[in-house]
Scaffold this motif. Structure first.
Motif, PDB file in Angstrom:
ATOM      1  N   GLY A  40       0.820  -1.203   0.000  1.00 25.35           N
ATOM      2  CA  GLY A  40       0.000   0.000   0.000  1.00 25.35           C
ATOM      3  C   GLY A  40       0.853   1.252   0.000  1.00 25.35           C
ATOM      4  N   ASP A  41       0.195   2.395   0.088  1.00 25.31           N
ATOM      5  CA  ASP A  41       0.916   3.666   0.063  1.00 25.31           C
ATOM      6  C   ASP A  41       1.771   3.837   1.318  1.00 25.31           C
ATOM      7  OD1 ASP A  41      -0.363   4.147  -2.289  1.00 25.31           O
ATOM      8  OD2 ASP A  41      -1.705   5.702  -1.522  1.00 25.31           O
ATOM      9  N   PHE A  42       2.899   4.490   1.140  1.00 21.43           N
ATOM     10  CA  PHE A  42       3.736   4.825   2.291  1.00 21.43           C
ATOM     11  C   PHE A  42       4.226   6.259   2.124  1.00 21.43           C
ATOM     12  CE2 PHE A  42       6.729   3.534  -0.915  1.00 21.43           C
ATOM     13  CZ  PHE A  42       7.841   4.320  -0.718  1.00 21.43           C
ATOM     14  N   LYS A  43       4.499   6.913   3.242  1.00 26.30           N
ATOM     15  CA  LYS A  43       4.951   8.300   3.220  1.00 26.30           C
ATOM     16  C   LYS A  43       6.476   8.334   3.171  1.00 26.30           C
ATOM     17  CE  LYS A  43       0.977  10.390   5.531  1.00 26.30           C
ATOM     18  NZ  LYS A  43       0.508  11.161   6.716  1.00 26.30           N
ATOM     19  N   ALA A  44       7.005   8.716   2.011  1.00 32.85           N
ATOM     20  CA  ALA A  44       8.455   8.882   1.886  1.00 32.85           C
ATOM     21  C   ALA A  44       8.923  10.110   2.650  1.00 32.85           C
ATOM     22  CB  ALA A  44       8.848   8.990   0.416  1.00 32.85           C
ATOM     23  N   VAL A  45       8.087  11.153   2.660  1.00 34.12           N
ATOM     24  CA  VAL A  45       8.332  12.367   3.445  1.00 34.12           C
ATOM     25  C   VAL A  45       7.051  12.660   4.200  1.00 34.12           C
ATOM     26  CG1 VAL A  45       8.823  14.836   3.341  1.00 34.12           C
ATOM     27  CG2 VAL A  45      10.021  13.275   1.796  1.00 34.12           C
ATOM     28  N   ASP A  46       7.164  12.823   5.507  1.00 37.03           N
ATOM     29  CA  ASP A  46       5.980  12.909   6.357  1.00 37.03           C
ATOM     30  C   ASP A  46       5.975  14.212   7.143  1.00 37.03           C
ATOM     31  OD1 ASP A  46       3.785  12.456   7.929  1.00 37.03           O
ATOM     32  OD2 ASP A  46       4.518  10.591   8.820  1.00 37.03           O
ATOM     33  N   SER A  47       5.304  15.228   6.592  1.00 38.25           N
ATOM     34  CA  SER A  47       5.070  16.502   7.266  1.00 38.25           C
ATOM     35  C   SER A  47       6.355  17.137   7.809  1.00 38.25           C
ATOM     36  CB  SER A  47       4.069  16.311   8.407  1.00 38.25           C
ATOM     37  OG  SER A  47       3.591  17.561   8.871  1.00 38.25           O
ATOM     38  N   ILE A  48       7.301  17.379   6.904  1.00 31.70           N
ATOM     39  CA  ILE A  48       8.601  17.923   7.306  1.00 31.70           C
ATOM     40  C   ILE A  48       8.631  19.437   7.122  1.00 31.70           C
ATOM     41  CG2 ILE A  48      11.024  18.080   6.588  1.00 31.70           C
ATOM     42  CD1 ILE A  48      11.100  15.106   6.426  1.00 31.70           C
ATOM     43  N   THR A  49       9.158  20.103   8.134  1.00 31.44           N
ATOM     44  CA  THR A  49       9.380  21.544   8.097  1.00 31.44           C
ATOM     45  C   THR A  49      10.832  21.823   8.463  1.00 31.44           C
ATOM     46  OG1 THR A  49       7.091  22.108   8.668  1.00 31.44           O
ATOM     47  CG2 THR A  49       8.775  23.763   9.142  1.00 31.44           C
ATOM     48  N   LEU A  50      11.537  22.558   7.582  1.00 33.03           N
ATOM     49  CA  LEU A  50      12.900  22.967   7.891  1.00 33.03           C
ATOM     50  C   LEU A  50      13.297  24.156   7.017  1.00 33.03           C
ATOM     51  CD1 LEU A  50      15.070  21.980   5.488  1.00 33.03           C
ATOM     52  CD2 LEU A  50      14.657  19.767   6.531  1.00 33.03           C
ATOM     53  N   SER A  51      14.347  24.860   7.433  1.00 34.11           N
ATOM     54  CA  SER A  51      14.863  26.003   6.688  1.00 34.11           C
ATOM     55  C   SER A  51      16.355  25.843   6.464  1.00 34.11           C
ATOM     56  CB  SER A  51      14.607  27.316   7.440  1.00 34.11           C
ATOM     57  OG  SER A  51      13.223  27.603   7.508  1.00 34.11           O
ATOM     58  N   ILE A  52      16.809  26.241   5.275  1.00 34.16           N
ATOM     59  CA  ILE A  52      18.224  26.217   4.910  1.00 34.16           C
ATOM     60  C   ILE A  52      18.622  27.638   4.535  1.00 34.16           C
ATOM     61  CG2 ILE A  52      19.938  25.288   3.309  1.00 34.16           C
ATOM     62  CD1 ILE A  52      18.018  22.843   2.965  1.00 34.16           C
ATOM     63  N   GLN A  53      19.685  28.134   5.133  1.00 41.86           N
ATOM     64  CA  GLN A  53      20.094  29.516   4.920  1.00 41.86           C
ATOM     65  C   GLN A  53      20.842  29.675   3.595  1.00 41.86           C
ATOM     66  OE1 GLN A  53      19.095  31.869   7.141  1.00 41.86           O
ATOM     67  NE2 GLN A  53      18.078  30.165   8.178  1.00 41.86           N
ATOM     68  N   ASN A  54      20.817  30.886   3.052  1.00 43.32           N
ATOM     69  CA  ASN A  54      21.594  31.183   1.855  1.00 43.32           C
ATOM     70  C   ASN A  54      23.079  30.935   2.114  1.00 43.32           C
ATOM     71  OD1 ASN A  54      19.502  31.946   0.156  1.00 43.32           O
ATOM     72  ND2 ASN A  54      19.589  34.085   0.754  1.00 43.32           N
ATOM     73  N   LYS A  55      23.738  30.288   1.154  1.00 39.78           N
ATOM     74  CA  LYS A  55      25.186  30.051   1.159  1.00 39.78           C
ATOM     75  C   LYS A  55      25.627  29.167   2.313  1.00 39.78           C
ATOM     76  CE  LYS A  55      25.719  34.445  -1.201  1.00 39.78           C
ATOM     77  NZ  LYS A  55      26.278  35.819  -1.201  1.00 39.78           N
ATOM     78  N   GLU A  56      24.707  28.365   2.813  1.00 39.41           N
ATOM     79  CA  GLU A  56      24.996  27.384   3.849  1.00 39.41           C
ATOM     80  C   GLU A  56      25.319  26.043   3.194  1.00 39.41           C
ATOM     81  OE1 GLU A  56      22.864  25.534   7.880  1.00 39.41           O
ATOM     82  OE2 GLU A  56      21.646  26.567   6.396  1.00 39.41           O
ATOM     83  N   ILE A  57      26.187  25.261   3.827  1.00 41.30           N
ATOM     84  CA  ILE A  57      26.338  23.850   3.453  1.00 41.30           C
ATOM     85  C   ILE A  57      25.527  23.063   4.473  1.00 41.30           C
ATOM     86  CG2 ILE A  57      27.880  21.939   2.968  1.00 41.30           C
ATOM     87  CD1 ILE A  57      30.116  23.836   2.472  1.00 41.30           C
TER      88      ILE A  57
END
Length: 245
Positions: free
Chosen positions: A16-33
């Protein structure tokens, strides 16, 4: 700035269906690694592919430099994707083309405002003596250098790296990590690294998202002075290797 808010993506599986990504929240800054880490099947690559819209979430929002990429029309989407390059696990080189031709390939497919020269990126990745060689004549590390040069030639704003060192031995991994670090410094990009290799994150990143079964377990500040114990769980090893747990 890359902002991902409550993003979810499901796929059909055998059970059946599965969640590969499950309600993810994040931020990545400019010019960040920034690192995204987790074991195989954690959903890392799917999450990363939201950034260049090669995957779109079923729900949630993905914003890059203030633009919701999920809502882009075809023309705007093409322009958005031209600002992003990728480095792949298995290099994705064309076997019938030389190093120089493989690197030039993106420039033959689209027009870019301020691309780098092929000779410039060949020199940057240290392949001056291999420009007329074919992929079959290269080592794994040399192939990945070609992949990095091809990604850099368009002068991207964002560089996405999907398991860029997992096909390489330890010494070659260190060399590729150094090339990626220098590339971010020289060309002033935001870099997102997807990997399960904690050592790569430790050498490159100041922050990393930890994923497990599609969920964001933690977003951590990386402490580069700490080593881990293999008997711990994956999340515990992440904290011990990358922080001071």
């Amino acid at each position: 700035m890359i902002d991902i808010k409550a993003a979810t993506k499901s796929f059909a599986g055998k059970n059946g269906d599965f969640k590969a990504v499950d309600s993810i929240t994040l931020s990545i800054q400019n010019k960040e690694i920034f690192g995204i880490i987790g074991e195989s099947g954690a959903g890392k690559s799917t999450l990363m592919r939201f950034i260049n819209a090669l995957e779109t979430p079923d729900s949630g929002q993905v914003t890059v430099d203030g633009t919701d990429v999920v809502t882009l029309g075809k023309k705007a989407l093409r322009q958005h994707q031209k600002d992003i390059s990728m480095v792949f696990q298995h290099f994705n080189l064309l076997s019938n083309k030389t190093v120089k031709a493989n690197i030039r390939l993106p420039l033959t497919l689209h027009k870019y405002k301020t691309p780098l020269s092929v000779d410039e990126v060949i020199e940057f990745v240290g392949l001056d003596d291999k420009r007329d060689s074919y992929p079959a004549e290269l080592s794994g590390g040399q192939k990945q250098r070609v992949g990095i040069a091809r990604a850099l030639v368009t002068r991207p704003k964002i560089l996405l790296c999907d398991e860029p060192t997992s096909a390489l031995d330890e010494n070659t991994t260190d060399e590729i990590v150094d090339v990626l670090r220098r590339a971010q410094e020289e060309f002033d990009m935001t870099v997102v690294i997807v990997t399960h290799e904690l050592g790569v994150i430790k050498q490159l990143c100041r922050r990393a998202a930890v994923m497990e079964r599609g969920r964001l377990i933690d977003t951590i500040e990386v402490n580069r002075s700490v080593r881990g114990r293999p008997e711990l769980s994956y999340h515990e090893r992440v904290l011990e290797v990358l922080q001071d747990a």
